[in-house]
Scaffold this motif. Structure first.
Motif, mmCIF file in Angstrom:
data_model
loop_
_atom_site.group_PDB
_atom_site.id
_atom_site.type_symbol
_atom_site.label_atom_id
_atom_site.label_comp_id
_atom_site.label_asym_id
_atom_site.label_seq_id
_atom_site.Cartn_x
_atom_site.Cartn_y
_atom_site.Cartn_z
ATOM 1 N N LEU A 152 0.822 -1.208 0.000
ATOM 2 C CA LEU A 152 0.000 0.000 0.000
ATOM 3 C C LEU A 152 0.854 1.254 0.000
ATOM 4 C CD1 LEU A 152 -2.600 -1.085 2.733
ATOM 5 C CD2 LEU A 152 -2.742 -1.417 0.254
ATOM 6 N N ALA A 153 1.977 1.209 0.715
ATOM 7 C CA ALA A 153 2.889 2.355 0.793
ATOM 8 C C ALA A 153 4.278 1.843 1.140
ATOM 9 C CB ALA A 153 2.405 3.353 1.848
ATOM 10 N N THR A 154 5.316 2.480 0.587
ATOM 11 C CA THR A 154 6.690 2.049 0.853
ATOM 12 C C THR A 154 7.599 3.258 0.991
ATOM 13 O OG1 THR A 154 7.241 1.911 -1.503
ATOM 14 C CG2 THR A 154 6.393 -0.084 -0.460
ATOM 15 N N THR A 155 8.680 3.072 1.728
ATOM 16 C CA THR A 155 9.752 4.057 1.812
ATOM 17 C C THR A 155 11.072 3.324 1.657
ATOM 18 O OG1 THR A 155 8.460 5.427 3.334
ATOM 19 C CG2 THR A 155 10.830 5.854 3.221
ATOM 20 N N ASN A 156 11.683 3.466 0.480
ATOM 21 C CA ASN A 156 12.977 2.825 0.206
ATOM 22 C C ASN A 156 12.946 1.335 0.526
ATOM 23 O OD1 ASN A 156 15.669 2.808 -0.608
ATOM 24 N ND2 ASN A 156 16.423 3.096 1.480
ATOM 25 N N LEU A 157 11.849 0.666 0.208
ATOM 26 C CA LEU A 157 11.699 -0.743 0.547
ATOM 27 C C LEU A 157 12.409 -1.620 -0.475
ATOM 28 C CD1 LEU A 157 10.351 -2.873 2.401
ATOM 29 C CD2 LEU A 157 8.415 -2.872 0.804
ATOM 30 N N GLN A 158 13.315 -2.467 0.016
ATOM 31 C CA GLN A 158 13.993 -3.455 -0.824
ATOM 32 C C GLN A 158 13.840 -4.830 -0.173
ATOM 33 O OE1 GLN A 158 18.078 -2.148 -1.510
ATOM 34 N NE2 GLN A 158 17.421 -1.115 -3.365
ATOM 35 N N GLU A 421 40.843 8.516 4.962
ATOM 36 C CA GLU A 421 41.153 9.845 5.480
ATOM 37 C C GLU A 421 40.098 10.894 5.126
ATOM 38 O OE1 GLU A 421 43.723 10.421 7.507
ATOM 39 O OE2 GLU A 421 44.108 8.272 7.389
ATOM 40 N N TYR A 422 39.067 10.483 4.417
ATOM 41 C CA TYR A 422 38.005 11.425 4.053
ATOM 42 C C TYR A 422 37.029 11.554 5.219
ATOM 43 C CZ TYR A 422 39.347 11.595 -0.875
ATOM 44 O OH TYR A 422 40.031 11.813 -2.054
ATOM 45 N N ASP A 423 36.649 12.780 5.563
ATOM 46 C CA ASP A 423 35.683 13.036 6.635
ATOM 47 C C ASP A 423 34.294 13.210 6.020
ATOM 48 O OD1 ASP A 423 37.554 12.962 8.682
ATOM 49 O OD2 ASP A 423 38.078 15.079 8.408
ATOM 50 N N ARG A 424 33.302 12.582 6.628
ATOM 51 C CA ARG A 424 31.920 12.739 6.175
ATOM 52 C C ARG A 424 31.168 13.598 7.184
ATOM 53 N NH1 ARG A 424 28.181 7.626 4.546
ATOM 54 N NH2 ARG A 424 29.998 7.295 3.173
ATOM 55 N N VAL A 425 30.602 14.699 6.689
ATOM 56 C CA VAL A 425 29.874 15.640 7.544
ATOM 57 C C VAL A 425 28.377 15.342 7.520
ATOM 58 C CG1 VAL A 425 29.327 18.067 7.946
ATOM 59 C CG2 VAL A 425 31.631 17.412 7.212
ATOM 60 N N ASP A 426 27.850 15.092 6.326
ATOM 61 C CA ASP A 426 26.420 14.817 6.184
ATOM 62 C C ASP A 426 26.223 13.950 4.929
ATOM 63 O OD1 ASP A 426 23.769 14.809 6.833
ATOM 64 O OD2 ASP A 426 23.353 16.862 6.153
ATOM 65 N N GLU A 427 25.027 13.472 4.758
ATOM 66 C CA GLU A 427 24.771 12.619 3.592
ATOM 67 C C GLU A 427 23.298 12.634 3.208
ATOM 68 O OE1 GLU A 427 24.164 8.147 4.422
ATOM 69 O OE2 GLU A 427 25.713 8.781 5.871
ATOM 70 N N VAL A 428 23.038 12.297 1.965
ATOM 71 C CA VAL A 428 21.686 11.996 1.486
ATOM 72 C C VAL A 428 21.675 10.501 1.221
ATOM 73 C CG1 VAL A 428 19.974 12.337 -0.337
ATOM 74 C CG2 VAL A 428 21.364 14.281 0.448
ATOM 75 N N PRO A 429 21.015 9.706 2.069
ATOM 76 C CA PRO A 429 21.058 8.248 1.877
ATOM 77 C C PRO A 429 20.290 7.831 0.631
ATOM 78 C CG PRO A 429 19.508 8.817 3.608
ATOM 79 C CD PRO A 429 20.193 10.093 3.233
ATOM 80 N N PHE A 430 20.644 6.655 0.143
ATOM 81 C CA PHE A 430 19.960 6.132 -1.046
ATOM 82 C C PHE A 430 18.507 5.814 -0.722
ATOM 83 C CE2 PHE A 430 18.346 2.759 -3.697
ATOM 84 C CZ PHE A 430 18.740 3.129 -4.969
ATOM 85 N N GLU A 431 17.612 6.243 -1.595
ATOM 86 C CA GLU A 431 16.209 5.854 -1.516
ATOM 87 C C GLU A 431 15.718 5.584 -2.921
ATOM 88 O OE1 GLU A 431 13.581 8.272 0.728
ATOM 89 O OE2 GLU A 431 14.776 8.192 2.565
ATOM 90 N N SER A 432 14.764 4.661 -3.035
ATOM 91 C CA SER A 432 14.317 4.233 -4.357
ATOM 92 C C SER A 432 13.656 5.375 -5.139
ATOM 93 C CB SER A 432 13.337 3.072 -4.225
ATOM 94 O OG SER A 432 12.276 3.403 -3.362
ATOM 95 N N GLU A 433 13.126 6.389 -4.431
ATOM 96 C CA GLU A 433 12.470 7.489 -5.137
ATOM 97 C C GLU A 433 13.453 8.315 -5.963
ATOM 98 O OE1 GLU A 433 11.989 6.732 -2.061
ATOM 99 O OE2 GLU A 433 9.848 6.377 -1.792
ATOM 100 N N HIS A 434 14.643 8.572 -5.393
ATOM 101 C CA HIS A 434 15.605 9.406 -6.144
ATOM 102 C C HIS A 434 16.802 8.618 -6.666
ATOM 103 C CE1 HIS A 434 16.463 10.066 -1.722
ATOM 104 N NE2 HIS A 434 17.602 9.548 -2.103
ATOM 105 N N LYS A 435 17.009 7.382 -6.222
ATOM 106 C CA LYS A 435 18.017 6.465 -6.764
ATOM 107 C C LYS A 435 19.424 7.073 -6.830
ATOM 108 C CE LYS A 435 14.851 3.581 -9.394
ATOM 109 N NZ LYS A 435 14.528 2.948 -10.674
ATOM 110 N N LEU A 436 19.837 7.690 -5.741
ATOM 111 C CA LEU A 436 21.205 8.196 -5.636
ATOM 112 C C LEU A 436 21.593 8.290 -4.165
ATOM 113 C CD1 LEU A 436 21.113 11.420 -4.581
ATOM 114 C CD2 LEU A 436 20.356 11.777 -6.929
ATOM 115 N N MET A 437 22.911 8.391 -3.948
ATOM 116 C CA MET A 437 23.461 8.625 -2.613
ATOM 117 C C MET A 437 24.489 9.729 -2.734
ATOM 118 S SD MET A 437 25.744 6.094 -0.204
ATOM 119 C CE MET A 437 26.463 6.709 1.337
ATOM 120 N N ALA A 438 24.500 10.641 -1.786
ATOM 121 C CA ALA A 438 25.456 11.753 -1.828
ATOM 122 C C ALA A 438 26.044 11.975 -0.443
ATOM 123 C CB ALA A 438 24.769 13.021 -2.316
#
Length: 716
Positions: A152-158, A421-438
């Motif tokens: 009926l409804a999903t959020t990034n469901l795999q 050695e790369y520092d991560r400050v924030d992120e956009v997690p992968f979701e099926s609606e936008h199909k990307l990760m940043a």
């Protein structure tokens, strides 16, 4: 019309339900009507019936008669030996029986134990057995789906459905309806009972419980599939019948000749006829067969083939067709980057799996991260990534995380790139609606940067420029990138893209809106689950031995064809026509299917019914079929095949129990070696039979010749 092709509103109306769930009283009423959400228990045969089955063989009848006759003649040692052989064979058969019942039990163990359901307007946890059609169920990452659900409804469901479809990668799910003729693997609006939620969350309405689920349908198929007699059993049954008739006719003729022609006393002739019959019966044959096959079982175990039924050893030697799953059997089940395209060139990548052995090649020459275009692409793919690959204590490299991301990290290790050695400050997690990760972060030299990876079409829409060595940043050539993506796709590669942009110096958060426009497109990579090198050699060896190899997979046709071409299962000459899809198999009549099974070697997007029909079609054409599998969807076909071969590492318990042979290393090469061993055993068995029959024949002929010629009977 299936629930997968109906809209949410149509499904709810048909079930007389709504998104708020059922009341407890209504759920009780439906439970009384529909029954509990569990698979039906098969009524097992009684022990006496199972024991009696072991003696239902004409050669055993002959041996039992011989035991009685020898006992009447007071040849107690002979009687004891014959009875011992019969009892041992019955015991072996009794132990091996119950394979299908154990397979059904293996399926039952896969079912969910509880479920989160909306009852009386609130969420409660109940036993999965109490679910009824119309119940609204909530799914979260790590849950096992408790019944067949229309989402009926999903959020990034795999959801990982490999046990049902054979496809190794999790499937993205959503509430939108799909085509009526979509196969199980393409029904993205459904979540099937026993499958596993790998990420995201969702809500669905129960549309099938117990035997009315997809796994319940497979369970029913297993119980209904007819198991064929092995070639050895058929041959021995024919031999036993022919031998019994021949002994009976010759004994009667001998009795008549001695009585009528030579005037011998009836008592003497009766003893002579019985002695002839006993001498002619090869009472040692079952023992020799059992010992020879048991030795074969031990030899095959050394080649990673664990045998669960003795006669399957001989059957392997008679195999003419091997039907194999793709993922993990013909392939490594380890995603690998094969191709790279940047604005400055197209690269190939050597090596397979998560073992970082290999190089990046440009025009067949190794290149390094000294090339800025390659460095920029690898940086984005490795940093905007949550997987890890590392070397274990045993020297084997292991991957933790999502398989596609694992392939990208392996590429980084091959290139010598270190993202620690790369520092991560924030992120956009992968979701099926936008199909990307940043990710928003900082490089080791202090540069702030946003790195993005995802579906090529989504990143191309968000990019305005592209990166190249000569021009730095230039206008995005959309058409050129579409051509590169199409080239990779047609070769069965899964394509991912990478991009970046330079954030504000003090930017500390990242949202999807920040990625709407202005990205710098860096390039694309093509990923595949590569063939096992040893499997390629084994397929060639099978072909030289006159054994056909057919790939039957739940994967997409393009992917299946690419692997089949690489493994030389099919040739380039036939092109796309070399693959037969599940939809086409569904439409084929039984007569058409016989020709399809004979002429095609690659079958994609197949269901359990398709696999079963294919095996039956091959068997009706006189082929002896070996079938490999690892998922519950393979169990009915493994039971029907002349030899069912299950995967020992990634195979489900239901599949292992339905198979005659279990591969300890999940490797197709082990099948080829087992067939080779089976042929050797078959040859040894034939030699043993040819040795023992003349021995018994000579004993019988001495008695028969004495009676026919009128000599004194050679009896004491």
């Amino acid at each position: 019309m299936g629930e997968h092709s109906r809209t949410v509103e149509e499904v709810l109306e048909r079930l007389n339900a709504d998104k708020g769930g059922l009341t407890t009283a209504e759920a009780r009423r439906r439970l009384a009507t529909e029954g509990p959400n569990r698979l039906p228990d098969a009524r097992p045969d009684s022990l006496i019936k199972r024991i009696a089955k072991q003696f239902n063989d004409i050669l055993i009848y002959v041996l039992l008669v011989a035991a009685v006759v020898t006992a009447v003649l007071q040849h107690w040692i002979d009687s004891g030996v014959i009875l011992g052989v019969v009892v041992i064979n019955a015991a072996i058969g009794l132990v091996q029986e119950g394979k299908a019942e154990a397979a059904l039990e293996g399926i039952r163990k896969m079912l969910s134990l509880d479920a989160q359901v909306r009852r009386d307007g609130r969420w409660v946890t109940i036993a999965a057995e109490e679910l009824v059609p119309g119940d609204v169920v909530r799914l979260r990452s790590g849950d096992r789906v408790p019944a067949d659900l229309r989402l009926l409804a999903t959020t990034n469901l795999q959801v990982e459905e490999s046990a049902l479809t054979g496809e190794s990668l999790p499937v993205e799910k959503g509430p939108d309806s799909v085509d009526e003729d979509a196969g199980v693997g393409d029904r993205t609006s459904m979540a099937f009972s026993s499958s596993l939620v790998t990420s995201g969350r969702g809500v669905g309405v129960v549309v099938g419980t117990g035997a009315n689920t997809e796994i319940g349908r497979i369970n029913t198929m297993i119980s209904e599939v007819e198991t064929l007699a092995t070639p050895l059993t058929k041959a021995m049954n024919r031999f036993g019948a022919q031998l019994s008739i021949a002994i009976g006719v010759l004994a009667a003729a001998m009795f008549a000749i001695g009585l009528i022609v030579h005037g011998n006393p009836p008592g003497d002739m009766m003893i002579a006829s019985i002695s002839f019959a006993v001498a002619a019966i090869p009472e040692g044959l079952p023992a020799i067969m059992t010992i020879t096959l048991a030795i074969g079982v031990q030899r095959m175990a050394k080649r990673n083939a664990i045998t669960r039924r003795l006669t399957s050893v001989e059957t392997l030697g008679s195999v003419t067709v091997i039907c194999s799953d793709k993922t993990g059997t013909l392939t490594k089940n380890e995603m690998t980057v094969r191709a790279i395209a940047t604005a400055d060139g197209t690269y190939t990548v050597s090596g397979t799996g998560y073992q970082p052995d290999g190089q990046v090649l440009l025009d067949d020459a190794p290149v390094t991260l000294d090339r800025p275009d390659l460095l920029a692409l690898v940086e984005a793919l490795a940093v905007a990534n949550d997987a890890e690959v590392s070397e274990g204590e045993d020297g084997q490299w292991v991957m933790i995380g999502e398989p596609t991301e694992g392939a990208l990290q392996t590429l980084a290790v091959k290139c010598g790139f270190d993202c620690s050695e790369y520092d991560r400050v924030d992120e956009v997690p992968f979701e099926s609606e936008h199909k990307l990760m940043a990710t928003l972060g900082q490089s080791p030299d202090g540069r702030p940067l946003v790195l993005v990876k995802g579906a090529p079409d989504r990143l191309l829409k968000r990019s305005s420029t592209q990166h190249s060595i000569q021009d730095g940043e230039s206008a995005l050539d959309h058409a050129w990138w579409e051509e590169r993506i199409a080239e990779m796709t047609v070769h069965g590669l899964r394509v991912l893209a990478a991009a970046r942009y330079a954030p504000h110096e003090n930017q500390r958060s990242l949202s999807l809106d920040d990625l709407d426009d202005g990205l710098v497109f860096l390039g694309v990579v093509g990923i595949v689950d590569p063939p096992r090198p040893e499997a390629i050699e084994s397929i060639a060896a099978c072909r030289r031995a006159g054994i056909a190899v057919k790939m039957i997979t739940g994967d997409h046709p393009a992917t299946a064809l690419a692997i089949a071409l690489e493994m030389d299962i099919v040739s380039n000459e036939r092109g796309d026509d070399a693959v037969m899809s599940g939809v086409e198999l569904e439409a084929a009549t039984d007569e058409e299917l016989h020709a399809i099974a004979r002429d095609y070697s690659v079958f994609a997007r197949t269901s359990p019914e398709h696999k079963l029909r294919l095996v039956k079609a091959l068997q009706s054409a006189g082929e002896v079929v070996a079938m490999t599998g690892d998922g519950v969807n393979d169990a009915p076909t493994l039971k029907r095949a002349d030899v069912g071969v299950a995967m020992g590492i990634k195979g489900t318990e239901a599949t292992k129990e339905a198979a005659e042979i279990v591969l300890a290393d999940d490797n197709f090469a082990s099948i080829e070696r087992a067939v080779e061993e089976g042929r050797t055993i078959y040859d040894n068995l034939r030699k043993a039979i040819l040795f023992i029959l003349p021995t018994n024949g000579a004993e019988a002929l001495v008695i028969m010749f004495a009676v026919v010629a009128g000599f004194a009977l050679p009896l004491t």
